[in-house]
Design a protein around this motif. Structure first.
Motif, PDB file in Angstrom:
ATOM      1  N   LEU A 126     -80.596 -87.353 -20.689  1.00 57.55           N
ATOM      2  CA  LEU A 126     -80.408 -88.465 -19.639  1.00 57.55           C
ATOM      3  C   LEU A 126     -81.585 -89.302 -19.617  1.00 57.55           C
ATOM      4  CD1 LEU A 126     -82.565 -87.414 -17.056  1.00 57.55           C
ATOM      5  CD2 LEU A 126     -80.893 -85.649 -16.905  1.00 57.55           C
ATOM      6  N   ASP A 127     -81.543 -90.331 -18.840  1.00 61.48           N
ATOM      7  CA  ASP A 127     -82.532 -91.044 -18.462  1.00 61.48           C
ATOM      8  C   ASP A 127     -82.805 -91.355 -17.188  1.00 61.48           C
ATOM      9  OD1 ASP A 127     -82.091 -94.325 -18.271  1.00 61.48           O
ATOM     10  OD2 ASP A 127     -80.334 -93.408 -19.928  1.00 61.48           O
ATOM     11  N   THR A 128     -83.979 -91.793 -16.600  1.00 60.43           N
ATOM     12  CA  THR A 128     -84.166 -92.220 -15.342  1.00 60.43           C
ATOM     13  C   THR A 128     -85.484 -92.967 -15.232  1.00 60.43           C
ATOM     14  OG1 THR A 128     -84.533 -91.418 -13.098  1.00 60.43           O
ATOM     15  CG2 THR A 128     -85.542 -90.108 -14.646  1.00 60.43           C
ATOM     16  N   SER A 129     -85.183 -94.091 -14.191  1.00 65.04           N
ATOM     17  CA  SER A 129     -86.652 -94.834 -13.833  1.00 65.04           C
ATOM     18  C   SER A 129     -87.306 -94.380 -12.557  1.00 65.04           C
ATOM     19  CB  SER A 129     -86.295 -96.343 -14.214  1.00 65.04           C
ATOM     20  OG  SER A 129     -85.068 -96.634 -13.379  1.00 65.04           O
ATOM     21  N   ASN A 130     -86.605 -93.306 -12.009  1.00 66.41           N
ATOM     22  CA  ASN A 130     -86.985 -93.121 -10.672  1.00 66.41           C
ATOM     23  C   ASN A 130     -87.893 -92.056 -10.712  1.00 66.41           C
ATOM     24  OD1 ASN A 130     -86.736 -91.264  -8.218  1.00 66.41           O
ATOM     25  ND2 ASN A 130     -85.882 -93.053  -7.389  1.00 66.41           N
ATOM     26  N   GLU A 131     -89.373 -92.084 -10.137  1.00 68.96           N
ATOM     27  CA  GLU A 131     -90.190 -90.925 -10.328  1.00 68.96           C
ATOM     28  C   GLU A 131     -89.763 -89.455  -9.541  1.00 68.96           C
ATOM     29  OE1 GLU A 131     -94.454 -91.654  -9.791  1.00 68.96           O
ATOM     30  OE2 GLU A 131     -94.037 -93.705 -10.070  1.00 68.96           O
ATOM     31  N   ALA A 132     -89.031 -89.655  -8.430  1.00 66.58           N
ATOM     32  CA  ALA A 132     -88.869 -88.752  -7.879  1.00 66.58           C
ATOM     33  C   ALA A 132     -87.664 -87.846  -8.477  1.00 66.58           C
ATOM     34  CB  ALA A 132     -88.034 -88.792  -6.322  1.00 66.58           C
ATOM     35  N   ALA A 133     -86.630 -88.856  -9.277  1.00 65.87           N
ATOM     36  CA  ALA A 133     -85.448 -88.068 -10.083  1.00 65.87           C
ATOM     37  C   ALA A 133     -86.211 -87.601 -11.206  1.00 65.87           C
ATOM     38  CB  ALA A 133     -84.473 -89.208 -10.601  1.00 65.87           C
ATOM     39  N   HIS A 134     -87.294 -87.924 -11.884  1.00 63.15           N
ATOM     40  CA  HIS A 134     -87.847 -87.375 -12.978  1.00 63.15           C
ATOM     41  C   HIS A 134     -88.397 -86.310 -12.632  1.00 63.15           C
ATOM     42  CE1 HIS A 134     -91.627 -87.109 -15.752  1.00 63.15           C
ATOM     43  NE2 HIS A 134     -90.656 -87.134 -16.540  1.00 63.15           N
ATOM     44  N   ARG A 135     -88.951 -86.012 -11.366  1.00 61.04           N
ATOM     45  CA  ARG A 135     -89.591 -84.650 -11.077  1.00 61.04           C
ATOM     46  C   ARG A 135     -88.535 -83.618 -10.740  1.00 61.04           C
ATOM     47  NH1 ARG A 135     -92.766 -88.292  -7.965  1.00 61.04           N
ATOM     48  NH2 ARG A 135     -91.599 -87.733  -5.990  1.00 61.04           N
ATOM     49  N   PHE A 136     -87.435 -84.179 -10.252  1.00 63.78           N
ATOM     50  CA  PHE A 136     -86.028 -83.324  -9.968  1.00 63.78           C
ATOM     51  C   PHE A 136     -85.694 -82.846 -11.345  1.00 63.78           C
ATOM     52  CE2 PHE A 136     -81.414 -83.400 -10.166  1.00 63.78           C
ATOM     53  CZ  PHE A 136     -81.072 -82.543  -9.140  1.00 63.78           C
ATOM     54  N   TYR A 137     -85.391 -83.623 -12.515  1.00 60.33           N
ATOM     55  CA  TYR A 137     -85.019 -83.154 -13.640  1.00 60.33           C
ATOM     56  C   TYR A 137     -85.976 -82.095 -14.100  1.00 60.33           C
ATOM     57  CZ  TYR A 137     -81.069 -86.495 -13.180  1.00 60.33           C
ATOM     58  OH  TYR A 137     -80.052 -87.172 -12.875  1.00 60.33           O
ATOM     59  N   LEU A 138     -87.345 -82.597 -14.152  1.00 63.69           N
ATOM     60  CA  LEU A 138     -88.367 -81.447 -14.520  1.00 63.69           C
ATOM     61  C   LEU A 138     -88.244 -80.066 -13.892  1.00 63.69           C
ATOM     62  CD1 LEU A 138     -91.638 -83.705 -14.577  1.00 63.69           C
ATOM     63  CD2 LEU A 138     -90.202 -83.088 -16.645  1.00 63.69           C
ATOM     64  N   GLY A 139     -87.615 -80.100 -12.710  1.00 60.31           N
ATOM     65  CA  GLY A 139     -87.512 -78.866 -12.182  1.00 60.31           C
ATOM     66  C   GLY A 139     -86.400 -78.234 -12.500  1.00 60.31           C
ATOM     67  N   LEU A 140     -85.388 -78.791 -13.097  1.00 57.95           N
ATOM     68  CA  LEU A 140     -84.080 -78.096 -13.808  1.00 57.95           C
ATOM     69  C   LEU A 140     -84.362 -77.853 -14.913  1.00 57.95           C
ATOM     70  CD1 LEU A 140     -81.320 -80.457 -11.879  1.00 57.95           C
ATOM     71  CD2 LEU A 140     -82.131 -78.219 -11.468  1.00 57.95           C
ATOM     72  N   GLY A 141     -85.490 -78.017 -15.479  1.00 60.39           N
ATOM     73  CA  GLY A 141     -85.700 -77.520 -16.955  1.00 60.39           C
ATOM     74  C   GLY A 141     -85.517 -78.768 -17.932  1.00 60.39           C
TER      75      GLY A 141
END
Length: 145
Positions: free
Chosen positions: A103-118
């Protein structure tokens, strides 16, 4: 080569023209490359009245899941709905034979969310310093399934 005209497409026609271009590209790729199970699916989360509280749009190609869109209403953000949508999409991808997701994202909060999902970064686009929107980042992320 015969005369060819190139022009910008009017907004009203852009979806149809884009669909034609995508169909022809996918047909060309199918003729040239071994294919896997290519599927598109959409998940939605609704409240008791049917109001959409969140959703996810995804597709599979070459045994990869692409999460195209994920949105969760601000009113229910942080309650686990986004996680449930992603996990269900990953489950469906495994069922369809996918090995990994991206996936890709330009939202910092979403980036952290996806990091938390592995998910992990495999690329970042960033605007140069001292240029307009210099703080903008787009993270490209992946996860083995």
């Amino acid at each position: 080569m015969a005369y060819v005209e190139i022009s910008f497409v009017e907004e009203a026609d852009s979806k149809a023209v884009t669909a034609t271009i995508e169909d022809r590209l996918l047909q060309s790729l199918a003729e040239e490359n071994e294919q896997s199970n290519n599927e598109t699916f959409v998940l939605k989360a609704t409240d008791e009245t049917g109001k959409i509280l969140g959703g996810l749009s995804a597709s599979t190609s070459y045994d990869w899941l692409l999460i195209k869109l994920l949105w969760v209403d601000d009113k229910v953000r942080g309650a686990g709905l986004g996680r449930r949508l992603v996990e269900l999409a990953e489950h469906e991808a495994r069922r369809l034979g996918c090995n990994a997701a991206w996936l890709d994202t330009s939202n910092e909060a979403a980036h952290r969310f996806y990091l938390g999902l592995g998910y992990e970064d495999f690329g970042v686009l960033a605007n140069p310093p001292n240029r307009r929107l210099s703080s903008h980042r787009r993270w490209f992320m992946k996860k083995d399934l």
